[in-house]
Motif scaffolding. Structure first.
Motif, PDB file in Angstrom:
ATOM      1  N   MET A   1      50.224  70.387  46.384  1.00 45.35           N
ATOM      2  CA  MET A   1      51.183  71.286  47.035  1.00 45.35           C
ATOM      3  C   MET A   1      50.925  72.712  46.549  1.00 45.35           C
ATOM      4  O   MET A   1      50.697  72.947  45.366  1.00 45.35           O
ATOM      5  CB  MET A   1      52.614  70.873  46.694  1.00 45.35           C
ATOM      6  N   ALA A   2      50.945  73.690  47.489  1.00 42.30           N
ATOM      7  CA  ALA A   2      50.670  75.073  47.133  1.00 42.30           C
ATOM      8  C   ALA A   2      51.812  75.654  46.311  1.00 42.30           C
ATOM      9  O   ALA A   2      52.959  75.222  46.401  1.00 42.30           O
ATOM     10  CB  ALA A   2      50.463  75.911  48.401  1.00 42.30           C
ATOM     11  N   ALA A  56      41.827  71.081  42.369  1.00 46.02           N
ATOM     12  CA  ALA A  56      42.284  71.838  43.532  1.00 46.02           C
ATOM     13  C   ALA A  56      43.439  72.767  43.181  1.00 46.02           C
ATOM     14  O   ALA A  56      43.501  73.916  43.650  1.00 46.02           O
ATOM     15  CB  ALA A  56      42.693  70.881  44.654  1.00 46.02           C
ATOM     16  N   MET A  57      44.349  72.295  42.313  1.00 45.45           N
ATOM     17  CA  MET A  57      45.511  73.115  41.971  1.00 45.45           C
ATOM     18  C   MET A  57      45.122  74.408  41.266  1.00 45.45           C
ATOM     19  O   MET A  57      45.850  75.400  41.333  1.00 45.45           O
ATOM     20  CB  MET A  57      46.467  72.307  41.091  1.00 45.45           C
ATOM     21  N   SER A  58      43.965  74.411  40.611  1.00 43.68           N
ATOM     22  CA  SER A  58      43.563  75.616  39.876  1.00 43.68           C
ATOM     23  C   SER A  58      43.244  76.772  40.817  1.00 43.68           C
ATOM     24  O   SER A  58      43.320  77.933  40.432  1.00 43.68           O
ATOM     25  CB  SER A  58      42.353  75.318  38.987  1.00 43.68           C
ATOM     26  N   LEU A  59      42.918  76.461  42.084  1.00 43.07           N
ATOM     27  CA  LEU A  59      42.633  77.532  43.031  1.00 43.07           C
ATOM     28  C   LEU A  59      43.888  78.322  43.368  1.00 43.07           C
ATOM     29  O   LEU A  59      43.811  79.511  43.714  1.00 43.07           O
ATOM     30  CB  LEU A  59      42.020  76.969  44.321  1.00 43.07           C
ATOM     31  N   TYR A  60      45.043  77.677  43.259  1.00 37.25           N
ATOM     32  CA  TYR A  60      46.285  78.347  43.625  1.00 37.25           C
ATOM     33  C   TYR A  60      46.719  79.396  42.594  1.00 37.25           C
ATOM     34  O   TYR A  60      47.686  80.115  42.817  1.00 37.25           O
ATOM     35  CB  TYR A  60      47.392  77.316  43.838  1.00 37.25           C
ATOM     36  N   THR A  61      45.976  79.484  41.500  1.00 37.35           N
ATOM     37  CA  THR A  61      46.202  80.588  40.570  1.00 37.35           C
ATOM     38  C   THR A  61      45.711  81.896  41.183  1.00 37.35           C
ATOM     39  O   THR A  61      46.189  82.975  40.837  1.00 37.35           O
ATOM     40  CB  THR A  61      45.460  80.336  39.242  1.00 37.35           C
ATOM     41  N   HIS A  62      44.775  81.782  42.123  1.00 37.16           N
ATOM     42  CA  HIS A  62      44.117  82.963  42.682  1.00 37.16           C
ATOM     43  C   HIS A  62      44.455  83.209  44.148  1.00 37.16           C
ATOM     44  O   HIS A  62      44.342  84.339  44.631  1.00 37.16           O
ATOM     45  CB  HIS A  62      42.603  82.823  42.524  1.00 37.16           C
ATOM     46  N   ILE A  63      44.835  82.157  44.876  1.00 37.30           N
ATOM     47  CA  ILE A  63      45.228  82.295  46.274  1.00 37.30           C
ATOM     48  C   ILE A  63      46.468  81.447  46.510  1.00 37.30           C
ATOM     49  O   ILE A  63      46.667  80.439  45.836  1.00 37.30           O
ATOM     50  CB  ILE A  63      44.106  81.863  47.242  1.00 37.30           C
TER      51      ILE A  63
END
Length: 230
Positions: A1-2, A56-63
């Protein structure tokens, strides 16, 4: 989840972490490589995370969401379209250079047309590209509406042309796998003499660099006549 969306747009939001191992630039570069190789449909947060060897969740630190990523991808490629340094002196030369660079970027990144169709949020490089295009048109007219009309007309020609090029390109999913004359009804029409003008072209390419340049020249000739031929 974003993660919960933050305020502001993707270009002004603060970046997460201090000297992070994973960066926004790395994410966008991976997404562009994936889109170039497999098409825009292959781009997903999970797939990019896999390519980068992270969760995948680590990408939501940046986007915040995939839509942000698509906007960033579009803006990175928009930098390729920018004319470095000063524009050519003449308005025709300047607009021709911009159109050529747009076409080259579109052929390198076929998915750009899909993103253009979804009206992406314009980023810094996209704004600079529009500014350059208007600056070139301003050498022909100082009327803002006229400048915009010139830029849009050339863009429409360029986008239509590279769409045909992409469809005809080897490996394109939209590529017609047979020549027109291999279709029975087309061959019958030709044999009956019903397509005398079209016949010479049925086995040749309708898209080439020469025809792009010729069409662009005709378009610019018409624009010049409108503003200076009266």
């Amino acid at each position: 989840m974003a993660a919960t969306p933050r305020s502001g747009d993707v270009w002004t939001r603060p970046r997460g972490g201090r000297k992070p191992k994973l960066t926004r630039e790395a994410i966008v570069e991976a997404a562009i490589r994936l889109a170039d190789a497999e098409g825009l449909e292959a781009v997903s947060i999970r797939r990019i995370a896999s390519e980068l060897g992270v969760r995948a969740m680590s990408l939501y630190t940046h986007i915040d969401a995939k839509e942000d990523l698509l906007d960033l991808m579009y803006d990175v490629v928009a930098e390729e379209v920018l004319v470095q340094g000063e524009l050519p002196d003449g308005w025709r030369e300047a607009l021709t250079e911009v159109a050529r660079r747009e076409r080259e970027a579109g052929l390198r990144h076929p998915w750009m047309l899909q993103l253009a169709g979804r009206s992406p949020r314009i980023g810094p490089n996209g704004l600079r590209h529009i500014e350059q295009s208007l600056a070139a048109a301003a050498r022909l007219t100082d009327d803002p509406e006229g400048m915009l009309a010139i830029v849009k007309t050339i863009d429409h020609y360029m986008l239509g042309f590279i769409t045909m090029e992409q469809q005809a390109a080897e490996g394109s999913p939209q590529r017609v796998q047979t020549t027109p004359l291999e279709q029975t009804y087309v061959r019958l029409l030709v044999e009956r003499g019903e397509l005398p003008h079209l016949k010479p072209f049925l086995e040749t390419s309708f898209c080439s660099s020469d025809s792009f340049e010729l069409g662009l020249k005709w378009l610019l000739d018409g624009i010049e006549h409108e503003y200076r031929g009266k």
